[in-house]
Design an enzyme around this catalytic site. Sequence first.
Site, short mmCIF file in Angstrom:
data_model
loop_
_atom_site.label_atom_id
_atom_site.label_comp_id
_atom_site.label_asym_id
_atom_site.label_seq_id
_atom_site.Cartn_x
_atom_site.Cartn_y
_atom_site.Cartn_z
N THR A 122 -5.85 63.02 -12.06
CA THR A 122 -5.29 61.95 -12.90
C THR A 122 -5.23 60.67 -12.06
OG1 THR A 122 -2.97 62.40 -12.39
CG2 THR A 122 -3.92 63.58 -14.27
N GLY A 123 -5.50 59.54 -12.69
CA GLY A 123 -5.55 58.29 -11.93
C GLY A 123 -6.69 58.30 -10.94
N SER A 152 -9.14 54.86 -9.13
CA SER A 152 -8.73 53.86 -8.14
C SER A 152 -8.09 54.56 -6.93
CB SER A 152 -7.71 52.94 -8.83
OG SER A 152 -7.17 52.01 -7.93
N ILE A 162 -6.32 56.38 -4.03
CA ILE A 162 -6.30 57.75 -3.48
C ILE A 162 -7.04 58.71 -4.43
CG2 ILE A 162 -4.77 59.69 -2.92
CD1 ILE A 162 -2.65 57.52 -2.07
N GLY A 163 -6.85 58.53 -5.73
CA GLY A 163 -7.52 59.41 -6.70
C GLY A 163 -9.03 59.28 -6.62
N SER A 203 5.57 60.93 -2.26
CA SER A 203 5.63 59.81 -1.32
C SER A 203 6.73 60.08 -0.29
CB SER A 203 5.99 58.51 -2.06
OG SER A 203 6.27 57.48 -1.14
N TYR A 261 11.66 54.29 -7.82
CA TYR A 261 10.39 54.89 -7.36
C TYR A 261 10.70 56.13 -6.52
CZ TYR A 261 5.87 55.32 -4.95
OH TYR A 261 4.68 55.79 -4.46
P1 NAD Z 1 -3.76 52.87 -7.41
O1 NAD Z 1 -3.03 51.83 -8.18
O2 NAD Z 1 -5.02 52.52 -6.71
O3 NAD Z 1 -4.07 54.13 -8.33
C1 NAD Z 1 -3.14 54.60 -9.28
C2 NAD Z 1 -3.91 55.33 -10.36
O4 NAD Z 1 -2.97 55.82 -11.32
C3 NAD Z 1 -4.88 54.42 -11.11
O5 NAD Z 1 -6.07 55.11 -11.36
C4 NAD Z 1 -4.16 54.14 -12.41
O6 NAD Z 1 -5.03 53.92 -13.50
C5 NAD Z 1 -3.40 55.46 -12.60
N1 NAD Z 1 -2.29 55.31 -13.51
C6 NAD Z 1 -1.21 54.52 -13.40
N2 NAD Z 1 -0.44 54.64 -14.49
C7 NAD Z 1 -1.06 55.54 -15.30
C8 NAD Z 1 -0.77 56.08 -16.57
N3 NAD Z 1 0.31 55.72 -17.26
N4 NAD Z 1 -1.62 56.98 -17.10
C9 NAD Z 1 -2.74 57.34 -16.43
N5 NAD Z 1 -3.07 56.86 -15.24
C10 NAD Z 1 -2.24 55.96 -14.68
O7 NAD Z 1 -2.70 53.43 -6.37
P2 NAD Z 1 -2.69 54.63 -5.32
O8 NAD Z 1 -2.01 54.10 -4.14
O9 NAD Z 1 -4.01 55.26 -5.19
O10 NAD Z 1 -1.66 55.61 -6.06
C11 NAD Z 1 -1.92 56.97 -6.32
C12 NAD Z 1 -0.63 57.76 -6.15
O11 NAD Z 1 -0.24 57.70 -4.78
C13 NAD Z 1 0.57 57.25 -6.95
O12 NAD Z 1 1.24 58.36 -7.51
C14 NAD Z 1 1.44 56.59 -5.89
O13 NAD Z 1 2.79 56.60 -6.23
C15 NAD Z 1 1.15 57.46 -4.69
N6 NAD Z 1 1.45 56.88 -3.38
C16 NAD Z 1 0.78 55.75 -2.97
C17 NAD Z 1 1.08 55.22 -1.72
C18 NAD Z 1 0.42 53.97 -1.20
O14 NAD Z 1 0.90 53.41 -0.21
N7 NAD Z 1 -0.68 53.52 -1.79
C19 NAD Z 1 2.05 55.84 -0.90
C20 NAD Z 1 2.68 56.99 -1.36
C21 NAD Z 1 2.36 57.50 -2.60
#
Ligand code: NAD
Length: 251
Positions: free
Chosen positions: A12-13, A16, A18-19, A135, A148
């Site tokens: 999911t996600g 972009s 990490i996904g 996280s 968060y």
């Molecule tokens: P990102 O914004 O690049 O990716 C987030 C993804 O989630 C996107 O593909 C977006 O479309 C999807 N998304 C958001 N809301 C959604 C919804 N309602 N329905 C379906 N998809 C949805 O950010 P990322 O950093 O790759 O985040 C991925 C995960 O990692 C998140 O859960 C975030 O909390 C977690 N995280 C990120 C970090 C960081 O520093 N980047 C640190 C710890 C945890």
Amino acid sequence: MSELKNKVAVITGGNSGIGYATAEELKSRGAIVVITGRNSEKVAAAASNLQVKGVVADVSNVSAIDHMVEQVKSDFGKVDILFVNAGIFQPAPVGQITEEMFDHQMGINFKGAVFTTEKFLPILNEGASIINLSSVNAYAGMANTAVYAASKAALNAYTRTAATELAPRKIRINAVNPGPVNTPIFEKTGMEEEQLNGFAEAMKNRVPLKRFGRPEDIAKLVAFLASDDASFITGSEYNIDGGINVNPLLS
Ligand code: NAD
């Protein structure tokens, strides 16, 4: 390198950050990957770049999750790897948290994550692996992150209990707790560029390894947890954070 040949993986996600990196990693190890996201154009572009199937579903909407599961079921049958990664970061100071912000962040990061697992369970194979993207904020008192942090702490609590209950089906469920990772998540907060740069610099200096994580760093850990090499690991959490959770008093 852990093999994932012909395993069906849903991320999911996955359009972009990490996904996306995890979709690349799992595919390179032989998995059949499905990515999801809420923006149809972005999902289509990422799916075409990755040469994987893309499905549009907003995880804050439980009937959209039902629809996503139906689509995956009709195209692929059963699922072996579920990476519950979709999430948002919406910072706000205590005292200025609105009901709307609370519902939005909890609705995606916690409710959306829980119902992703709940709804995929009927089509998970015996021996499947679920990985929840949490996280280190779940354990940190970082300013402006109360909701968060709570959304991720709640997800970790769900993960532990689910591990006990899913064990009879040999389904493993674990959580990954990244520190700061270089992805578009921070730009989406609406912070000004200058503020973002200041935040990034301060954060980098707090990390003992003095850098942000790369999405690929997280992808490799997820690939390991997804694989049979991790077949005795369930109900666990992994910090992957350059040491930030160590939080030394002196360095
Ligand atoms: P990102 O914004 O690049 O990716 C987030 C993804 O989630 C996107 O593909 C977006 O479309 C999807 N998304 C958001 N809301 C959604 C919804 N309602 N329905 C379906 N998809 C949805 O950010 P990322 O950093 O790759 O985040 C991925 C995960 O990692 C998140 O859960 C975030 O909390 C977690 N995280 C990120 C970090 C960081 O520093 N980047 C640190 C710890 C945890």
